[in-house]
Structures are given as C-alpha cells and as structure tokens.
Design a protein around this motif. Structure first.
Motif, short mmCIF file in Angstrom:
data_model
loop_
_atom_site.label_atom_id
_atom_site.label_comp_id
_atom_site.label_asym_id
_atom_site.label_seq_id
_atom_site.Cartn_x
_atom_site.Cartn_y
_atom_site.Cartn_z
N PRO A 57 0.79 -1.34 0.14
CA PRO A 57 0.12 0.03 0.02
C PRO A 57 0.62 1.41 -0.11
N TYR A 58 0.15 2.30 -0.44
CA TYR A 58 0.85 3.78 -0.58
C TYR A 58 0.72 4.56 0.69
N LEU A 59 1.49 5.03 1.20
CA LEU A 59 1.58 6.10 2.21
C LEU A 59 0.48 7.20 1.90
N LYS A 60 0.80 7.75 0.67
CA LYS A 60 0.14 8.85 0.16
C LYS A 60 -0.13 8.72 -1.27
N ALA A 61 -1.25 9.37 -1.90
CA ALA A 61 -1.37 9.16 -3.50
C ALA A 61 -2.03 10.50 -3.62
N GLN A 62 -1.65 10.91 -4.80
CA GLN A 62 -2.53 12.23 -5.15
C GLN A 62 -2.56 12.30 -6.75
N TYR A 63 -3.50 13.26 -7.17
CA TYR A 63 -3.73 13.24 -8.89
C TYR A 63 -4.24 14.78 -9.03
N ARG A 64 -3.81 14.94 -10.44
CA ARG A 64 -4.54 16.15 -10.95
C ARG A 64 -4.71 16.04 -12.51
N PHE A 65 -5.82 16.67 -12.96
CA PHE A 65 -5.79 16.74 -14.54
C PHE A 65 -5.41 17.91 -15.00
N GLN A 66 -4.75 17.81 -16.09
CA GLN A 66 -4.58 18.56 -17.24
C GLN A 66 -5.16 18.59 -18.46
N ILE A 67 -6.07 19.65 -19.06
CA ILE A 67 -6.88 19.77 -20.07
C ILE A 67 -6.63 20.69 -20.99
N VAL A 68 -6.40 20.13 -22.16
CA VAL A 68 -6.41 21.68 -23.44
C VAL A 68 -7.56 21.28 -24.34
N LYS A 81 -11.20 19.92 -30.15
CA LYS A 81 -10.16 18.96 -29.85
C LYS A 81 -10.08 18.98 -28.26
N VAL A 82 -10.28 17.89 -27.53
CA VAL A 82 -9.98 18.01 -25.99
C VAL A 82 -8.86 16.98 -25.66
N SER A 83 -7.80 17.39 -25.02
CA SER A 83 -6.82 16.54 -24.61
C SER A 83 -6.64 16.47 -23.10
N VAL A 84 -6.79 15.08 -22.56
CA VAL A 84 -6.63 15.05 -21.09
C VAL A 84 -5.56 14.22 -20.70
N ARG A 85 -4.84 14.97 -19.72
CA ARG A 85 -3.62 14.31 -19.14
C ARG A 85 -3.69 13.95 -17.59
N GLU A 108 -9.29 9.00 -17.29
CA GLU A 108 -9.09 9.95 -18.61
C GLU A 108 -10.37 9.78 -19.52
N LYS A 109 -10.63 8.40 -19.77
CA LYS A 109 -11.66 8.24 -20.56
C LYS A 109 -13.21 8.39 -19.90
N THR A 110 -13.18 8.23 -18.59
CA THR A 110 -14.47 8.43 -18.00
C THR A 110 -14.80 10.02 -17.97
N LEU A 111 -13.56 10.90 -18.08
CA LEU A 111 -13.81 12.29 -18.16
C LEU A 111 -14.38 12.64 -19.50
N LEU A 112 -13.51 12.17 -20.44
CA LEU A 112 -14.04 12.33 -21.86
C LEU A 112 -15.48 11.93 -22.36
N TYR A 113 -15.58 10.76 -21.53
CA TYR A 113 -17.14 10.13 -21.91
C TYR A 113 -18.36 11.13 -21.20
N ARG A 114 -17.84 11.56 -19.94
CA ARG A 114 -18.91 12.45 -19.47
C ARG A 114 -18.83 13.66 -20.16
N LEU A 115 -17.75 14.28 -20.81
CA LEU A 115 -17.71 15.37 -21.76
C LEU A 115 -18.53 15.48 -22.67
N GLY A 116 -18.66 14.15 -23.30
CA GLY A 116 -19.30 14.10 -24.46
C GLY A 116 -21.01 14.04 -24.08
#
Length: 186
Positions: A57-68, A81-85, A108-116
């Motif tokens: 297990p991880y002690l800590k984990a974090q994430y963020r999105f960068q979208i163009v 065109k929407v790019s998600v990282r 990423e796929k979930t975010l693009l689906y939700r956007l659509g």
C-alpha cells in the motif's frame, strides 16, 4: 488522451467545467483553452485497487488533471479537440518522496465520456429551446391573423355612391383660349 467533439468552443468549455465539478480548479484560462485541477488525494482508492495486485500500500497518493481544449474545423463543421492528461503521484514511505506512476487511463476515458454526454445534453436542450420559441412565435402569428372568412355582406359599408357626390370637378362655360407660346409642363 484526446477526442474530437462536433460543437462550438463555448459549449465544450462550459461542459468541461461542469464535468470537473468534483475537482477544484487551480488554473482555468478560457482564452488559451487550458484547465488544471488542484492535487486531489486518492490514497484510499489507490490502495484499494492495488491490494488485488499484491502491491504494498501507498502512504499517500494524489492526482490532478491537465486539460487542453483547441478550436478547429472538420469537414466544414466546428469542432473542438480535447486532450486530457492525468498526473498520478504516490509516496510509499516518508523518505522516498513523491514518485510519478502511469495511470490506468480509466479516469481520462471517464472524463472524456462525461464531457461527450454533457455536450450532447447541452446541444439537445438548445435545440429544444429553439423549437419551443419557434412554436411560440408561430402560434402568436396565427392568433393575430384576421379572419379570411369575411364576405362583402358581412361588412356594414354602403358601396353605392350618393347621387350628389361626384368625383369629377364641376363643368364651367369659360375655358381659356389655347396659346401658341405655351409649352406643356411635365
């Protein structure tokens, strides 16, 4: 990940902001089409997923999105065109520090689906609103039209002129003599 959407830029931008409601935004620049979320803790989610893989297990984990978001045209139609990282960082112990890891691409796929889906809903609502307004205008125009079923007998107008009312000027005996020097005026 990237995906193209056949819509205008403003609709795509607002739909992306709505799709990211659960994430706080760190950078949001509409003119450049760039969105970056703040770091969000996902330690429990990562540890739950990793337990089935036999990873410590991880002690800590974090994430963020960068979208163009980029404006464009495809086959003569507006497109975006929407790019998600997604950046995922983990920390296994206090001495290790943050280490980037590859994502499973699900978010990423979930975010693009939700956007659509949000773009589809916004477009459909705009079409329905336009149709509703058009129907309202047509019903107003139809209610203001005069009735075509009227006949001359329905009108209370006397079409016969009175004998004393003549349209021609009264005749006089004196007429001016014609002149040779006068030119007709037009």
């Amino acid at each position: 990940f990237s995906r193209y959407y056949f819509t205008d830029y403003d609709t795509a931008w607002q739909a992306m902001i709505d799709a990211l409601k659960s994430n706080r935004l760190d950078v949001s620049n509409r003119e450049s089409g760039y969105i970056q979320t703040q770091w969000k803790d996902n330690t429990s989610a990562r540890n739950f997923a990793e337990t089935f893989l036999g990873v410590n297990p991880y002690l800590k984990a974090q994430y963020r999105f960068q979208i163009v978001l980029s404006k464009g045209f495809f086959d003569g139609r507006q497109s975006v065109k929407v790019s998600v990282r997604k950046e995922q960082l983990v920390q296994r112990d206090i001495l290790e520090g943050w280490t980037p890891i590859a994502t499973d691409q699900t978010d990423e796929k979930t975010l693009l689906y939700r956007l659509g889906r949000l773009i589809f809903i916004r477009t459909r609502l705009a079409q329905e609103e336009e149709n509703r307004i058009q129907r309202a205008i047509e019903s107003k125009a139809n209610s203001r039209k005069p009735s075509v079923d009227l006949s001359i007998d329905d009108l209370d107008v006397d079409l016969e002129p009175e004998p004393s009312a003549s349209l021609e000027p009264p005749a006089t005996d004196e007429t001016p003599p014609p002149s040779d020097t006068e030119t007709p005026t037009f």
